[in-house]
Design a protein around this motif. Structure first.
Motif, short mmCIF file in Angstrom:
data_model
loop_
_atom_site.label_atom_id
_atom_site.label_comp_id
_atom_site.label_asym_id
_atom_site.label_seq_id
_atom_site.Cartn_x
_atom_site.Cartn_y
_atom_site.Cartn_z
N GLY A 57 138.97 58.87 39.12
CA GLY A 57 140.20 59.51 38.67
C GLY A 57 140.66 60.70 39.48
O GLY A 57 141.71 61.27 39.21
N PHE A 58 139.88 61.08 40.50
CA PHE A 58 140.26 62.23 41.33
C PHE A 58 141.21 61.80 42.44
O PHE A 58 141.23 60.64 42.87
CB PHE A 58 139.02 62.88 41.94
CG PHE A 58 138.10 63.51 40.93
CD1 PHE A 58 138.39 64.74 40.37
CD2 PHE A 58 136.94 62.86 40.53
CE1 PHE A 58 137.55 65.33 39.43
CE2 PHE A 58 136.08 63.43 39.60
CZ PHE A 58 136.40 64.67 39.05
N THR A 59 142.01 62.74 42.92
CA THR A 59 142.92 62.49 44.03
C THR A 59 142.18 62.67 45.35
O THR A 59 141.61 63.74 45.59
CB THR A 59 144.13 63.44 43.99
OG1 THR A 59 144.83 63.25 42.75
CG2 THR A 59 145.06 63.18 45.15
N SER A 60 142.16 61.65 46.16
CA SER A 60 141.45 61.71 47.44
C SER A 60 142.23 62.53 48.45
O SER A 60 143.46 62.62 48.41
CB SER A 60 141.23 60.29 47.98
OG SER A 60 140.46 59.52 47.08
N ALA A 61 141.50 63.14 49.37
CA ALA A 61 142.13 63.97 50.40
C ALA A 61 142.83 63.09 51.43
O ALA A 61 142.44 61.95 51.67
CB ALA A 61 141.07 64.83 51.08
N ASN A 62 143.88 63.64 52.05
CA ASN A 62 144.55 62.93 53.12
C ASN A 62 143.55 62.63 54.23
O ASN A 62 142.64 63.42 54.49
CB ASN A 62 145.70 63.76 53.69
CG ASN A 62 146.87 63.86 52.73
OD1 ASN A 62 146.97 63.08 51.78
ND2 ASN A 62 147.76 64.80 52.96
N GLY A 63 143.73 61.50 54.89
CA GLY A 63 142.81 61.15 55.96
C GLY A 63 142.81 59.65 56.20
O GLY A 63 143.71 58.93 55.77
N THR A 64 141.78 59.20 56.91
CA THR A 64 141.66 57.79 57.28
C THR A 64 140.80 57.03 56.27
O THR A 64 139.72 57.49 55.91
CB THR A 64 141.04 57.66 58.68
OG1 THR A 64 141.86 58.35 59.63
CG2 THR A 64 140.93 56.20 59.10
#
Length: 224
Positions: A159-166
């Motif tokens: 349920g957490f928002t993942s960090a920008n990235g690949t």
């Protein structure tokens, strides 16, 4: 012209950083010598200081000074290399490419892949992993036959928002008989723009974001 200006600006910034570091080192080294000289002048003649210790300190300081200068030079080289890579990437604009689409970029809450099943999939499980290979999310759904977009909103399984990235995707799919089918993730299309904000240029093909390193073919004719 813009790429040349960007490269020149980056090189100038790197040069300025190196010069600043050298000035700081020179100032610190001068201060160190001043303190050393003061200690020698004010030492007790009956109990002189150990000159070997001072010599060792000088040698150690010189070693650190050289290491910091080397780091500055490496930073300048990396900056110039990135500027060169960005300038080369602009040549992809307007080109038709084929790329390995397993990896894409999550940005502004969206990461998109192009999935092409051999035939309709009654059940397909999409497993999404980060750049370190850690699984962050899984989704299961049916897929129609032919190319289609799959968008991930960046929400992990917890349920957490993942960090920008690949991020990369792996698809396990079966048809109505339970037989496994191949789901192609290659991206084919024309490059409309390039994102240079990250460590590697990213090409925008339709709504898909493709790292330059994933490009497999340039100028291939798309099947109709």
């Amino acid at each position: 012209m813009a790429s040349g200006i960007t490269g020149a600006a980056s090189a100038a910034n790197a040069k300025g950083t190196t010069k600043t570091s050298q000035q700081e080192l020179a100032g610190n080294f001068t201060q160190f010598l001043t303190l050393l000289t003061t200690q020698l002048k004010n030492q007790n003649p009956l109990d002189p200081m150990d000159t070997n210790q001072f010599t060792q300190q000088l040698v150690q300081y010189a070693g650190v000074e050289q290491q910091l200068k080397s780091n500055d030079r490496l930073d300048a080289i990396l900056t110039n290399a990135k500027s060169s890579s960005a300038a080369s990437a602009t040549g992809f604009i307007g080109q038709t490419i084929t790329a390995d689409g397993r990896t894409t970029t999550l940005k502004d809450g969206a990461a998109q892949w192009t999935l092409t099943p051999q035939r309709a999939a009654k059940q397909a499980t999409m497993t999404i992993s980060d750049a370190k290979g850690n699984v962050v999310a899984t989704q299961t759904k049916a897929l129609a036959e032919g190319a289609q977009s799959f968008t991930w909103d960046g929400r992990s399984s917890s349920g957490f928002t993942s960090a920008n990235g690949t991020y990369s995707i792996k698809v396990d799919a079966v048809d109505v008989t339970g037989t496994k089918i191949v789901v192609d993730t290659k991206v084919k299309g024309t490059v409309s723009s390039i994102d240079l904000s990250g460590s590697e240029p990213v090409l925008l093909v339709g709504k898909s974001k493709v790292p330059v390193s994933a490009v497999q073919d340039i100028g291939a004719k798309l099947s109709t």
